[in-house]
Design an enzyme around this catalytic site. Structure first.
Site, PDB file in Angstrom:
ATOM      1  N   ARG A  94       1.601 -30.382 -47.982  1.00 26.58           N
ATOM      2  CA  ARG A  94       1.830 -29.157 -47.212  1.00 26.58           C
ATOM      3  C   ARG A  94       3.031 -29.296 -46.289  1.00 26.58           C
ATOM      4  NH1 ARG A  94      -4.677 -28.042 -46.333  1.00 26.58           N
ATOM      5  NH2 ARG A  94      -4.884 -26.781 -48.226  1.00 26.58           N
ATOM      6  N   HIS A 113       2.534 -22.369 -52.952  1.00 25.60           N
ATOM      7  CA  HIS A 113       2.279 -23.796 -53.159  1.00 25.60           C
ATOM      8  C   HIS A 113       1.457 -24.394 -52.022  1.00 25.60           C
ATOM      9  CE1 HIS A 113       5.739 -24.830 -56.170  1.00 25.60           C
ATOM     10  NE2 HIS A 113       4.685 -24.309 -56.746  1.00 25.60           N
ATOM     11  N   GLU A 114       0.483 -25.217 -52.388  1.00 22.83           N
ATOM     12  CA  GLU A 114      -0.371 -25.936 -51.424  1.00 22.83           C
ATOM     13  C   GLU A 114      -1.104 -24.989 -50.472  1.00 22.83           C
ATOM     14  OE1 GLU A 114      -1.023 -28.869 -52.174  1.00 22.83           O
ATOM     15  OE2 GLU A 114       0.571 -28.877 -53.656  1.00 22.83           O
ATOM     16  N   GLY A 115      -1.526 -23.873 -50.987  1.00 23.24           N
ATOM     17  CA  GLY A 115      -2.327 -22.937 -50.205  1.00 23.24           C
ATOM     18  C   GLY A 115      -1.538 -21.722 -49.788  1.00 23.24           C
ATOM     19  N   HIS A 170      -4.071 -20.551 -45.085  1.00 29.35           N
ATOM     20  CA  HIS A 170      -3.704 -21.342 -43.907  1.00 29.35           C
ATOM     21  C   HIS A 170      -3.970 -20.576 -42.609  1.00 29.35           C
ATOM     22  CE1 HIS A 170      -2.220 -24.845 -45.950  1.00 29.35           C
ATOM     23  NE2 HIS A 170      -1.585 -24.072 -46.807  1.00 29.35           N
TER      24      HIS A 170
END
Length: 597
Positions: free
Chosen positions: A297, A440-442, A447
């Site tokens: 992240r 990407h990555e959440g 978040h």
């Protein structure tokens, strides 16, 4: 002017703002000094500019494809990645004891940023491999470390992370991939994984997959997830490559950007036994994977900032050299045209890019500094404080750059006008590449829920309290300087608004309503963080201007600081007011009302 890095700004961040030389005095980093770090930067910049950058458009236009059952890509991909590995850059941040350089993360991040700016499609392979190796280093057994770390750090094998599944997406509690125990202590893996970057290729001898799966009979939901090392080819006892591990490439995904990175659907065990090796303890896999995910992240956030920088540098160069039009006071068509950088709105867009990119880079560098301090601090209380700061800043470090450095790329396109939409210039590709970082990555929303739903209230609000104190110290320093006091006071007001909105949400008994505006909260929270770091940059730059009067670099820092506080920070008050009021306009909207049926 480089198209991928501003070395003056790198030095400012490392040495003038974050005090890297003090970190180098620690025993862990005693082998480094400013000259040796500069030499690593020189090597990295040369490789990035001669191997990664020249093929960026090529790999975008000619993405990976199937030929005779194998993934084929442009030869330049392998050539560039071999140069990266042979320079030792895969091992830069790892301990010397396992073959690494033991370079501080603060410097390592800046090195990696050059490659992300030059060609993020290629940088993804190294980025994932490094994160994969860090996880094995942290949680693998001694045998797993011996088997896998050497080849990964040498670049003979690459690594991936396999979380999502076609039916589950981000909902990891719903994954179906199974891991059945075998008599020898290993596991038979079966299932499918989707959106796997670097999941299949011929670039290396082997690919080391880190796979989330459920052991039958384990707890339901995320509490039943375990983590496994599942290599593409089995590894013999002597470390040599063994038989194919029955991991089948089921299809390639074709994305709008980062098209040089293989992205695919993998089927595990559909043609025979697929052997996996358990990492750590059963049912604790998600916790282990978060080690890699949190690193990823921060890396995605830095990739977004690096692509923002690439677009900014290109549009700045274009604006300096493209003559067009005349200033408003000059209507004589016979007079010479001016470079478009002379037009006020072009300068506004350049300023917006600078404020976003350099603000985001400062945030990510601060996170890297915290990671380095975790390696050097011995006091338990200070380690706990650093951990809380990283916990609360990680969702912001990933999300704010992926939103606002993408916006910077949009402004870069606008500066080039019609040319910005053509493939004759790189800014349209950079924009497409950066658009992926938002997911990407959440996703941004995930978040936001993480920040507002967990991080700000964790341990009774301990992480938020530590962060507010950190920012408060910078505000107090700014208030002592008459030239910065106005902005320092504005930041204090914004911080108070953040605190009030947070308290209102935490006090709301209806969790759905409390989190209805989590995305707005994340964005406004990020604006306050960037304001803090711009105040910090301005304070450092102002002190240096007293020593080197008229220096354009430091004057530019202060100008961007003023821009952020006048054009951007005031907007957070409307956002926090909406959040604090627990507005449910979006939540209350009924499905049928979107179309009337």
């Amino acid at each position: 002017m480089s198209a991928i890095v501003n070395r003056r700004d790198v030095d400012f961040m490392l040495y003038e703002m974050f005090g890297l030389e003090a970190l180098l005095a620690e025993p862990r980093f005693a082998g480094w000094d400013r000259a040796t770090i500069a030499a690593v930067f020189d090597t990295a910049q040369t490789i990035a500019e001669t191997k990664f950058l020249p093929c960026a458009a090529l790999v975008d236009a000619h993405e990976p494809h199937f030929v005779d059952g194998k993934v084929v890509m442009e030869p330049a991909v392998g050539e560039a990645l071999r140069a990266f590995a042979e320079a030792g850059l895969l091992a830069a941040g790892f301990d010397e004891a396992i073959g690494g350089m033991q370079l501080p993360m603060l410097a390592t991040m800046m090195v990696n940023g050059m490659f992300q700016a030059a060609n993020v499609s290629l940088a993804n392979y190294s980025f994932l491999t490094i994160a994969n190796a860090h996880l094995i280093e942290a949680f693998g057994s001694p045998e797993q470390k011996t088997c896998f770390l050497g080849p990964l750090l040498e670049g003979r094998w690459f690594g991936t992370m396999c979380l999502s599944e076609p039916q589950a997406g981000s909902s990891l509690s719903d994954i179906r991939t199974r891991a059945e125990p075998l008599p020898d202590g290993n596991y038979r893996i079966s299932g499918s994984k989707m959106w796997i970057s670097g999941g299949d290729h011929e670039l290396t001898e082997n690919i080391v997959h880190l796979v989330l799966a459920k052991i039958p009979g384990g707890p339901a939901g995320v509490k039943g997830i375990s983590l496994f090392i599942v290599p593409r080819y089995r590894v013999n006892d002597d470390g040599s490559i063994g038989a194919w591990n029955n991991i089948a490439l089921a299809g390639l995904n074709h994305k709008m950007g980062q098209r040089g990175t293989v992205n695919c659907l993998l089927n595990f065990g559909e043609q025979g036994d697929c052997i996996g090796h358990l990492v750590g303890e059963p049912h604790k896999g998600l916790g282990y994977m978060f080690h890699m995910m949190n690193e990823a992240r921060v890396g995605v956030g830095h990739g977004a900032a690096s692509l923002g920088l690439a677009g900014y540098l290109h549009s700045l160069d274009y604006a300096r050299n493209r003559p067009q039009g005349r200033l408003p006071h000059d209507k004589d068509p016979a007079s010479p045209q001016v470079a478009i950088i002379e037009h006020a709105d072009v300068r506004r867009m350049l300023m917006a890019q600078k404020a976003a990119v350099e603000g985001a880079t400062a945030l990510l560098a601060y996170c890297a500094l915290l990671l380095d301090r975790q390696q050097t601090v011995t006091d338990a209380a200070e380690l706990a404080r650093i951990g809380l700061l990283l916990d609360i800043l990680t969702p912001v470090a990933k999300s704010w750059p992926s939103e606002h450095c993408l916006e910077a790329n949009k402004q870069a396109i606008q500066i080039l006008g019609g040319y910005g939409y053509t493939r004759d210039y790189p800014v349209e590709r950079i924009y497409r590449d950066n658009r992926l970082n938002h997911i990407h990555e959440g996703t941004y929303a995930i978040h936001g829920i993480d920040l507002l739903g967990r991080k700000v209230s964790m341990q009774g609000g301990a992480a938020l309290a530590v962060l507010l104190a950190e920012i408060g110290s910078e505000i107090e320093a700014g208030l002592t300087d008459p030239d910065l006091a106005c902005e320092a006071s504005a930041l204090r007001m914004a911080l108070n608004a953040l605190d009030a909105a947070t308290r209102a949400v935490i006090g709301c008994g209806d969790r759905n309503r409390a989190l209805a505006n989590a995305t707005l909260y994340l964005d406004a929270f990020g604006e306050v963080m960037i304001g803090w770091l711009w105040l910090w940059q301005a304070r450092v730059a102002k002190a240096r201007l007293a020593e080197v009067a008229g220096d354009a670099f430091y004057a530019g820092k202060i100008a961007a600081f003023r821009y952020f506080f006048r054009y951007r920070l005031p907007g957070v008050h409307a956002q926090f007011a909406l959040i604090g009021a627990l507005d449910d306009t979006c939540l209350a909207m009924e499905v049928a009302q979107f179309t009337g049926f």
